[in-house]
Design an enzyme around this catalytic site. Structure first.
Site, PDB file in Angstrom:
ATOM      1  N   ASN A 176      -0.037  10.457   3.039  1.00 61.94           N
ATOM      2  CA  ASN A 176      -0.467   9.165   2.508  1.00 61.94           C
ATOM      3  C   ASN A 176       0.753   8.372   2.044  1.00 61.94           C
ATOM      4  O   ASN A 176       1.531   8.845   1.199  1.00 61.94           O
ATOM      5  CB  ASN A 176      -1.408   9.359   1.320  1.00 61.94           C
ATOM      6  CG  ASN A 176      -1.798   8.026   0.678  1.00 61.94           C
ATOM      7  OD1 ASN A 176      -2.611   7.291   1.207  1.00 61.94           O
ATOM      8  ND2 ASN A 176      -1.182   7.701  -0.456  1.00 61.94           N
ATOM      9  N   GLU A 177       0.944   7.192   2.611  1.00 64.54           N
ATOM     10  CA  GLU A 177       1.997   6.261   2.193  1.00 64.54           C
ATOM     11  C   GLU A 177       3.346   6.954   2.055  1.00 64.54           C
ATOM     12  O   GLU A 177       4.130   6.652   1.153  1.00 64.54           O
ATOM     13  CB  GLU A 177       1.619   5.571   0.878  1.00 64.54           C
ATOM     14  CG  GLU A 177       0.403   4.670   0.992  1.00 64.54           C
ATOM     15  CD  GLU A 177       0.183   3.790  -0.234  1.00 64.54           C
ATOM     16  OE1 GLU A 177       0.819   4.055  -1.279  1.00 64.54           O
ATOM     17  OE2 GLU A 177      -0.616   2.842  -0.146  1.00 64.54           O
ATOM     18  N   ASN A 221      -3.333   1.367   4.629  1.00 66.84           N
ATOM     19  CA  ASN A 221      -3.698   0.955   3.275  1.00 66.84           C
ATOM     20  C   ASN A 221      -3.251  -0.492   3.091  1.00 66.84           C
ATOM     21  O   ASN A 221      -2.054  -0.767   3.082  1.00 66.84           O
ATOM     22  CB  ASN A 221      -2.998   1.829   2.230  1.00 66.84           C
ATOM     23  CG  ASN A 221      -3.401   3.285   2.302  1.00 66.84           C
ATOM     24  OD1 ASN A 221      -4.346   3.637   2.995  1.00 66.84           O
ATOM     25  ND2 ASN A 221      -2.700   4.139   1.573  1.00 66.84           N
ATOM     26  N   TYR A 255      -2.420  -7.053  -4.107  1.00 65.23           N
ATOM     27  CA  TYR A 255      -0.975  -6.899  -4.215  1.00 65.23           C
ATOM     28  C   TYR A 255      -0.306  -7.907  -3.283  1.00 65.23           C
ATOM     29  O   TYR A 255       0.292  -7.558  -2.277  1.00 65.23           O
ATOM     30  CB  TYR A 255      -0.560  -5.476  -3.836  1.00 65.23           C
ATOM     31  CG  TYR A 255      -1.009  -4.411  -4.806  1.00 65.23           C
ATOM     32  CD1 TYR A 255      -0.884  -4.594  -6.181  1.00 65.23           C
ATOM     33  CD2 TYR A 255      -1.555  -3.223  -4.357  1.00 65.23           C
ATOM     34  CE1 TYR A 255      -1.299  -3.619  -7.074  1.00 65.23           C
ATOM     35  CE2 TYR A 255      -1.966  -2.237  -5.241  1.00 65.23           C
ATOM     36  CZ  TYR A 255      -1.838  -2.445  -6.609  1.00 65.23           C
ATOM     37  OH  TYR A 255      -2.246  -1.476  -7.485  1.00 65.23           O
ATOM     38  N   TRP A 272     -10.917   1.664  -1.858  1.00 66.76           N
ATOM     39  CA  TRP A 272     -10.146   2.320  -2.911  1.00 66.76           C
ATOM     40  C   TRP A 272     -10.504   1.653  -4.228  1.00 66.76           C
ATOM     41  O   TRP A 272     -10.095   0.566  -4.497  1.00 66.76           O
ATOM     42  CB  TRP A 272      -8.638   2.196  -2.647  1.00 66.76           C
ATOM     43  CG  TRP A 272      -7.853   3.064  -3.575  1.00 66.76           C
ATOM     44  CD1 TRP A 272      -7.221   2.703  -4.728  1.00 66.76           C
ATOM     45  CD2 TRP A 272      -7.630   4.470  -3.420  1.00 66.76           C
ATOM     46  NE1 TRP A 272      -6.629   3.785  -5.304  1.00 66.76           N
ATOM     47  CE2 TRP A 272      -6.871   4.878  -4.527  1.00 66.76           C
ATOM     48  CE3 TRP A 272      -8.023   5.411  -2.476  1.00 66.76           C
ATOM     49  CZ2 TRP A 272      -6.463   6.208  -4.703  1.00 66.76           C
ATOM     50  CZ3 TRP A 272      -7.627   6.712  -2.654  1.00 66.76           C
ATOM     51  CH2 TRP A 272      -6.857   7.103  -3.749  1.00 66.76           C
ATOM     52  N   LYS A 323      -9.516   0.221  -9.943  1.00 63.87           N
ATOM     53  CA  LYS A 323     -10.046  -0.312  -8.688  1.00 63.87           C
ATOM     54  C   LYS A 323     -11.424   0.240  -8.350  1.00 63.87           C
ATOM     55  O   LYS A 323     -11.995  -0.097  -7.316  1.00 63.87           O
ATOM     56  CB  LYS A 323      -9.081  -0.024  -7.540  1.00 63.87           C
ATOM     57  CG  LYS A 323      -7.753  -0.770  -7.628  1.00 63.87           C
ATOM     58  CD  LYS A 323      -6.933  -0.580  -6.376  1.00 63.87           C
ATOM     59  CE  LYS A 323      -5.582  -1.258  -6.511  1.00 63.87           C
ATOM     60  NZ  LYS A 323      -4.691  -0.552  -7.438  1.00 63.87           N
TER      61      LYS A 323
END
Length: 755
Positions: free
Chosen positions: A375-376, A431, A437, A510, A531
């Site tokens: 992930n990321e 994502n 953001y 998310w 969130k």
């Protein structure tokens, strides 16, 4: 015959244990498992929760155990590294905080025993996760068992696996089912009896053999079909010595086929089955990750209520009890390991062992369709040869250990779509937080269209999207205000864009629930990521919850939004109703404001705001109510107030015509002196992130790419400063005021006159 003894009660615990105890330390705290030592300090902000070694001790009288040839300690979760000692003898070390693991304690047992387990969640450079936007709760936070077994038994030593592996492959209407068992000390003359049972408990196939693999055909198999029909069979295996059953294991399984297609999305049993759902973290307010079965059940009930048919179980292996619930309730699952945010060259072995545990322990779950590699992970760039090789190793491992499922990754938003990294797994998801953001909500759908056009052969999904909301409110919600109204607006826009793109194989909000992130200092309630569609305590469903319910659930309902936003200043106010019904009528003090249709399930009404107004939304026999109250001055209780913030926006000196911390990054960077200021600020952050801290921890890091700069452009510099804790950097009030003083000397960019 195998006996499982729950071993959760009357442990002694200390965070300052010192030398290992040689007798049960009565002065230590008495705790019952599941237990975490970060239930409070891991959720209150400041990024200062205890990360280190703690000690658990428990006495064991062997005479209280059932007679058996072998005894194992079984840990369902110990975060994140642990060592086991029996009577002072070190028996095992385990790295990885989210999986099941076992220790053979047979030879170390005496008449009276002292079991000591040290658990360590301190920072290091070899065990994942180390950098992530959630709290790494320490402790023995899941059940601990003692397994008493015969000398010959189904294997307990292979990566925490259950000793039985069931592989059903659909062939037309029939299912070819392979049942493979793994044995320890299998003796000549012993046999394995294998039985397949349907959901009603009737035998559909059976065999007795000396072979460890048995093959069956289920004619006209009843398929596992997600939420619509989560039908489960059971495979039961018994180890026989003559007529004596030495050991027995079982596993539920589902007969189903699936495909992930780059144009048609996800197909279940040959039917298009769009995956629309949520992600889940496993913690709770005041409890941390030490959940009980009723907590898991409540989470599943809420996820089912919202209408989701898929769950991304992030960012680690979840409790077996929850995977079982996913099987039973028909959830399609993305399961992953915590290879997240920051690649560690010294962590490859741990990614491999955690992936082996994930697959070995969860192979039988029909709900799982993809294994998540990472992930990321490209926060520090996507071209590191070691990172790429690590992913290829994991991808090959998944395909070698499980030929029935696909691999995937959750890709960082600003990772280039031409990166070689995204070509490693079978399918990918990104994502994206355009509209929260940085960027605008309208950017999300078109971005996926561009990816799909560039890679028509790669199935693409959205693995994270969302925005934060607390009990703040506004009739003019804007990005970054943390209001419930902006969150609802954001999700309305994302639903319209994502749910109407057929090619998206899966979308995961998310997050389903707010969760602990002790490094966070934003939104007015520190230590949490807000969130979630539901609050951290599971007591309040935010309005956005019902936006999804309107699209995904078949349960008839109407929901009036804004129940926590009663006092309003405007003479005419906008009121939103969410419903999965064709029409909704709204009444204000008994007077109809009209009947509306909304193909997108979002009904908007303009309501006269005079005095006190009782609102009632009606669709057939369905009703929901709320109140409005006309006020002359905006209720300050609805306005964001940072709790224990280093600096609030209203404490900042603003000089007319000059910049301040309250200005957006894009405005600051549009001036030469502003660009120089930001370059120095970013360089300082990167230095601090790389610097070793007094507590031995190292800050994380990332490369500031052009895409990331663009994304951050709509943030104020104050908001960016409030998020640096997630990167291991703390800015003092004095530092921020000094920065503001420097900005107060830089003129704002001139605004062009509108034509």
């Amino acid at each position: 015959m195998r006996t499982t003894i729950r071993f959760n009660d009357t442990w002694r615990f200390s965070r300052e244990a010192g030398p290992l105890p040689t007798a049960l330390p009565e002065a230590w705290e008495c705790v019952t498992l599941p237990h975490t030592w970060n239930a409070d300090d891991g959720q209150d902000g400041g990024n200062d929760y205890y990360r280190g070694t703690a000690c658990y001790a428990k006495a064991l009288n062997k005479s209280e155990l059932p007679a058996a040839d072998c005894y194992y300690l079984e840990f369902l979760g110990a975060n994140s590294s642990a060592d086991v000692y029996v009577n002072g003898r070190h028996l095992a070390h385990h790295d990885g905080g989210y999986s099941t693991w076992r220790v053979n304690i047979t030879e170390a047992l005496e008449a009276q025993n002292l079991i000591v387990v040290t658990v360590d969640n301190a920072a290091n450079d070899r065990v994942y996760p180390q950098m992530a936007d959630f709290t790494f709760y320490g402790g023995l936070y899941r059940d601990v068992n003692i397994l008493a077994v015969s000398r010959s038994h189904f294997d307990l030593d292979f990566y925490g696996a259950p000793g039985i592996q069931v592989t059903p492959i659909m062939d037309g209407s029939s299912a070819n089912v392979e049942v493979k068992v793994y044995l320890t000390d299998f003796q000549e003359g012993q046999k394995i009896a294998c039985t397949l049972l349907n959901a009603e408990g009737s035998i559909v196939a059976s065999s007795v053999t000396e072979e460890t693999t048995a093959n069956f055909v289920i004619e006209n198999a009843h398929r596992w079909h997600g939420r619509r029909d989560p039908y489960l069979y059971t495979a039961k295996a018994e180890l026989l010595d003559g007529n004596t059953v030495l050991d027995a294991v079982s596993a539920r399984f589902g007969c189903r086929s699936f495909e992930i297609h780059p144009e048609r999305g996800f197909l279940l049993n040959g039917e298009e089955y769009p995956l629309r759902g949520v992600s889940r973290h496993q913690d709770r307010l005041g409890i941390g990750n030490a959940l009980l079965p009723r907590h898991h059940e409540e989470d599943m009930d809420l996820i089912c209520e919202v209408g989701a048919n898929t769950i991304r179980l992030a960012h680690y292996q979840h409790d077996q009890y929850f995977y079982d619930l996913c099987d039973q309730r028909g959830m399609v699952v993305w399961a992953e390991i915590p290879y997240i945010s920051s690649h560690m060259a010294t962590g490859r072995e741990n990614t491999v062992s955690q992936m082996k545990e994930l697959i070995a322990q969860n192979y039988n779950h029909p709900s799982i369709v993809v294994w998540g590699l990472s992930n990321e992970i490209t926060m520090q760039g996507d071209t590191d040869p070691d990172l790429l090789e690590n992913h290829r190793i994991l991808n090959d491992l998944c395909h070698s250990w499980d030929k029935t499922r696909r691999t995937t990754m959750a890709v960082l938003s600003y990772c280039p779509i031409q990166s070689p990294y995204i070509r490693i797994p079978d399918v990918v998801s990104y994502n994206h937080y355009f509209g929260w953001y940085g960027g605008e909500t309208s950017m999300n759908g078109p971005w996926f269209d561009r990816f799909h056009a560039a890679h028509p052969e790669i199935p693409i999904g959205c693995s994270e999207y969302g925005c934060e909301a607390l009990n703040w409110h506004s009739s003019k919600p804007t990005q970054g205000d943390y209001t419930e109204e902006y969150q609802a607006h954001y999700h309305e826009e994302l639903i319209r864009q994502l749910f109407t793109r057929k090619y998206l194989w899966a979308t995961h909000v998310w997050n389903m629930f707010d969760f602990g992130a002790d490094a966070r200092c934003e939104g007015g309630e520190n230590g949490q990521n807000h969130k979630g569609l539901v609050t951290f305590d599971r007591k309040y469903k935010k309005d956005a919850f019902y936006a999804y319910k309107a699209w995904l659930s078949d349960e008839p309902f109407v929901h009036l939004c804004g129940k926590r936003y009663v006092d309003r200043v405007e003479d005419v106010t906008r009121v939103t109703v969410y419903s999965n019904q064709k029409t909704v009528e709204l009444f204000a003090n008994g007077v109809s404001l009209g009947v509306k249709e909304a193909p997108d399930h979002f009904f908007y009404f303009d309501v006269p705001n005079v005095g006190k107004t009782h609102l009632e939304a009606v669709s057939g026999t369905l009703r929901d109510e709320s109140e409005l109250n006309k006020v002359e001055v905006f209720n300050d209780a609805y306005r964001l107030k940072e709790k224990n913030a280093v600096l609030n926006w209203f404490d900042i000196t603003e000089r007319e015509g000059y910049l301040s911390l309250n200005d957006k990054i894009s405005d600051i960077s549009s001036t030469l002196r502003g660009k120089i200021f930001l370059a120095k600020f970013i360089a300082k952050l990167l230095r601090q992130m790389k610097r070793k801290k007094p507590d031995g921890k190292k800050g994380g890091g990332f490369k500031v790419s052009p895409d990331m700069k663009k994304m951050l452009g709509s943030f104020t510099l104050l908001r960016v400063s409030s998020m640096t804790g997630m990167m291991g950097v703390s800015l003092t009030k004095e530092e921020l005021l000094s920065m503001n003083a420097k900005l107060n000397k830089i003129r704002k960019p001139k605004k062009e006159n509108p034509q």
